[in-house]
Design an enzyme around this catalytic site. Structure first.
Site, mmCIF file in Angstrom:
data_model
loop_
_atom_site.group_PDB
_atom_site.id
_atom_site.type_symbol
_atom_site.label_atom_id
_atom_site.label_comp_id
_atom_site.label_asym_id
_atom_site.label_seq_id
_atom_site.Cartn_x
_atom_site.Cartn_y
_atom_site.Cartn_z
ATOM 1 N N THR A 1 21.298 18.500 71.201
ATOM 2 C CA THR A 1 20.097 17.785 70.757
ATOM 3 C C THR A 1 20.338 16.288 70.665
ATOM 4 O O THR A 1 19.392 15.507 70.606
ATOM 5 C CB THR A 1 19.662 18.262 69.355
ATOM 6 O OG1 THR A 1 20.756 18.068 68.458
ATOM 7 C CG2 THR A 1 19.278 19.717 69.380
ATOM 8 N N CYS B 1 23.586 14.942 61.604
ATOM 9 C CA CYS B 1 23.002 15.377 60.331
ATOM 10 C C CYS B 1 23.994 15.262 59.192
ATOM 11 O O CYS B 1 25.193 15.172 59.400
ATOM 12 C CB CYS B 1 22.605 16.854 60.426
ATOM 13 S SG CYS B 1 21.230 17.175 61.527
ATOM 14 N N CYS C 1 21.827 19.491 55.873
ATOM 15 C CA CYS C 1 20.565 19.472 56.613
ATOM 16 C C CYS C 1 19.933 20.865 56.687
ATOM 17 O O CYS C 1 20.599 21.846 57.017
ATOM 18 C CB CYS C 1 20.779 18.956 58.036
ATOM 19 S SG CYS C 1 19.216 18.879 58.951
ATOM 20 N N ARG D 1 17.817 24.547 61.447
ATOM 21 C CA ARG D 1 18.446 25.787 61.898
ATOM 22 C C ARG D 1 19.932 25.546 62.178
ATOM 23 O O ARG D 1 20.305 24.503 62.717
ATOM 24 C CB ARG D 1 17.755 26.209 63.193
ATOM 25 C CG ARG D 1 17.893 27.655 63.499
ATOM 26 C CD ARG D 1 16.909 28.083 64.563
ATOM 27 N NE ARG D 1 16.022 26.977 65.034
ATOM 28 C CZ ARG D 1 15.336 27.051 66.160
ATOM 29 N NH1 ARG D 1 15.442 28.100 66.939
ATOM 30 N NH2 ARG D 1 14.544 26.072 66.520
ATOM 31 N N CYS E 1 19.126 12.387 62.459
ATOM 32 C CA CYS E 1 18.145 13.470 62.335
ATOM 33 C C CYS E 1 16.989 12.981 61.466
ATOM 34 O O CYS E 1 17.202 12.323 60.454
ATOM 35 C CB CYS E 1 18.832 14.659 61.676
ATOM 36 S SG CYS E 1 17.728 15.944 61.116
ATOM 37 N N CYS F 1 16.965 15.295 57.771
ATOM 38 C CA CYS F 1 17.864 15.039 56.634
ATOM 39 C C CYS F 1 18.188 13.553 56.481
ATOM 40 O O CYS F 1 18.860 13.161 55.538
ATOM 41 C CB CYS F 1 19.153 15.852 56.768
ATOM 42 S SG CYS F 1 20.159 15.377 58.189
HETATM 43 ZN ZN LIG Z 1 19.465 16.897 59.939
#
Ligand SMILES: [Zn+2]
Length: 385
Positions: free
Chosen positions: A66, A70, A74, A77, A101, A104
C-alpha cells in the site's frame, strides 16, 4: 497544544491523497507457508498484531503493497507480515518512500512540531525586517493561506503577527534604553526616525513612559498562573507587554512568594483560562526545546544584567558556553563573577537560557532553579540538536 495545530494545510501535504485502504493483494491467501517470515519472528510483529498502544512512538511499520506507514496501534486490517517492514522513526519510514496512513496519522505529532517551526521561522523574519511585513507577505513566506497562517501564528504564539512585531520592536527599545546614554539614542537605534512617533508609541509599548522605565518602573499589573511541567512546578507571569517571569521549583507557594519579592510594587493578579494557555505554551517549550520560544518578553534589570541576558539569548539550544565567554562577549572580560550574578538574577527561566552557561572546565556550576533541573534541560536540548 491547541487542536488548531493538528490541522494540516492541504498545500503542504500532497501525500495525504495516498490510499489508506489495504490493497486487495494483501487479502489474497498465501500458499501454505510452512516457515515463519522474518517479520513474524520480530517481537514487534506481536505488538502490531495486537494493536498495542503502549508501544506507539517507539517504532512504526510500513506495508509494501500500500506504500503507507502506521503506528503499531493502527486500527486498519492486519497486513500480511511478508509485506511489513519496521522503522525506528517517522523520518526513516518517509525516507524509505512510505507515506503516512490517514487513519492512525502516525506523523501527527511531527505536524505540530513542523507548524511550530514554521511559526518560529516567521518570527525571525519579523525580527529582521525594518518595518513589520504585511500579513500576506508573511503568509506567503510560510507557504500558507493568510487566514490559516494568521490562525496558526496566534495558536502557537498567543499573539497576532502584528502584536508580535510591535512587541519585538518594543524589546529593542527596552534593550537600548538599558544600554544607551539617552532616550534619543535608543529611539534612533530602534529605527524610529521621528521622535513624535516614538513618544506616541512608547507608552503603549513599554506600558510606561521611557523615563519611567529607566527609573525601574513599578506599579504595573502582572498576571500569573502556576502549572506543572516535567521539571516541577512552574509559574509564568506577564505584564501587559510580555512575559516578565518564568519561575521553576518544587513548591507552587514558594514560587508565588518569589514573584512577590521580585515585583514588590506590582499588582499581582491570578491568571484566568486564557492566561493558562500561555503557561501551556511555556511548558510545551520546556518539554520540547527544539520548538523554540518566541514570546514577547518583558525583561527588567540593570543595564549590565540586560547585556548579559541578551548574550544568553544568543546561545543556541544544545550548546553551552562558560561565564568567562559571556563576559568576553559583552566586552567586560573581567566581570566573570558579575556575569554569574546576572545569571542568578534572571527571572525568565528557560526563555533567557542561563542554564546554558557552565564553568570554564565544563562543570555545571550553580542554577537558580536547582542543579538537577539544569542538567535535565541541557540533556534534553542536546538530544534535540
Ligand atoms: Zn495506520
Amino acid at each position: 497544544m491547541s487542536t488548531l495545530l493538528t490541522e494540516m494545510p492541504r498545500a503542504t501535504a500532497p501525500q495525504e491523497t495516498a490510499p489508506t485502504e489495504t490493497a486487495p493483494t494483501e487479502t489474497a491467501p498465501t500458499e501454505t507457508a510452512p516457515t515463519e517470515t522474518a517479520t513474524e519472528r520480530d517481537p514487534r510483529w506481536a505488538c502490531v498484531a495486537a494493536r498495542d498502544r503502549s508501544v506507539d512512538g517507539t517504532f512504526w511499520y510500513s506495508v509494501a503493497t500500500t506504500g503507507i506507514y502506521c503506528r503499531p496501534s493502527c486500527p486498519s486490517r492486519t497486513a500480511n507480515p511478508k509485506n511489513v517492514r519496521f522503522h525506528d522513526s517517522i523520518a526513516a519510514a518517509e525516507a524509505a518512500g512510505f507515506v503516512a496512513c490517514k487513519r492512525c496519522k502516525p506523523n501527527q505529532a511531527s505536524t505540530d512540531v513542523r507548524n511550530a517551526r514554521t511559526v518560529a521561522r516567521i518570527c525571525r523574519l519579523i525580527e529582521q525586517a525594518e518595518d513589520a511585513p504585511p500579513l500576506a507577505e508573511l503568509a506567503e513566506a510560510a507557504g500558507l493561506s493568510t487566514t490559516y497562517f494568521h490562525r496558526l501564528f496566534k495558536a502557537v504564539t498567543g499573539v497576532t503577527p502584528k502584536d508580535f512585531a510591535d512587541a519585538r520592536r518594543a524589546d529593542k527599545v527596552r534593550q537600548n534604553l538599558g544600554r544607551s546614554s539617552s532616550v534619543t539614542e535608543a529611539m534612533y537605534d530602534a529605527g524610529f526616525n521621528s521622535s513624535g512617533r516614538f513618544y506616541a508609541k512608547s507608552g503603549e509599548m513599554l506600558g510606561m513612559t521611557p523615563s519611567d522605565y529607566r527609573a525601574g518602573g513599578a506599579h504595573a499589573a502582572i498576571r500569573f498562573a502556576v502549572g506543572a511541567c516535567s521539571l516541577g512546578s512552574i509559574l509564568v507571569a506577564s505584564s501587559e507587554k510580555g512575559v516578565c517571569a518564568i519561575l521553576i521549583g518544587d513548591d507552587p507557594e514558594n514560587l508565588v512568594h518569589d514573584l512577590q519579592d521580585r515585583f514588590p510594587r506590582a499588582q499581582l493578579i491570578g491568571g484566568d483560562g486564557d492566561f493558562e494557555k500561555l503557561v501551556a505554551q511555556v511548558v510545551g517549550f520546556i518539554e520540547a526545546p527544539g520548538i523554540g520560544l518566541d514570546l514577547p518578553l518583558d525583561v527588567r534589570g540593570t543595564a549590565f544584567q540586560q547585556r548579559v541576558w541578551t548574550a544568553l539569548r544568543e546561545i543556541p539550544a544544545g550548546t553551552t558556553v562558560s561565564y568567562a565567554e559571556i563576559a568576553k562577549t559583552i566586552g567586560a572580560p573581567k566581570s566573570v563573577r558579575a556575569v554569574a550574578g546576572a545569571c542568578a538574577a534572571n527571572a525568565l527561566a528557560v526563555a533567557i537560557p542561563c542554564h546554558r552557561v557552565v564553568r570554564t572546565d565544563g562543570g555545571l556550576s550553580g542554577y537558580r532553579w536547582g542543579i538537577e533541573r539544569k542538567r535535565a534541560l541541557i540533556e534534553r536540548e542536546a538530544n534535540v540538536g
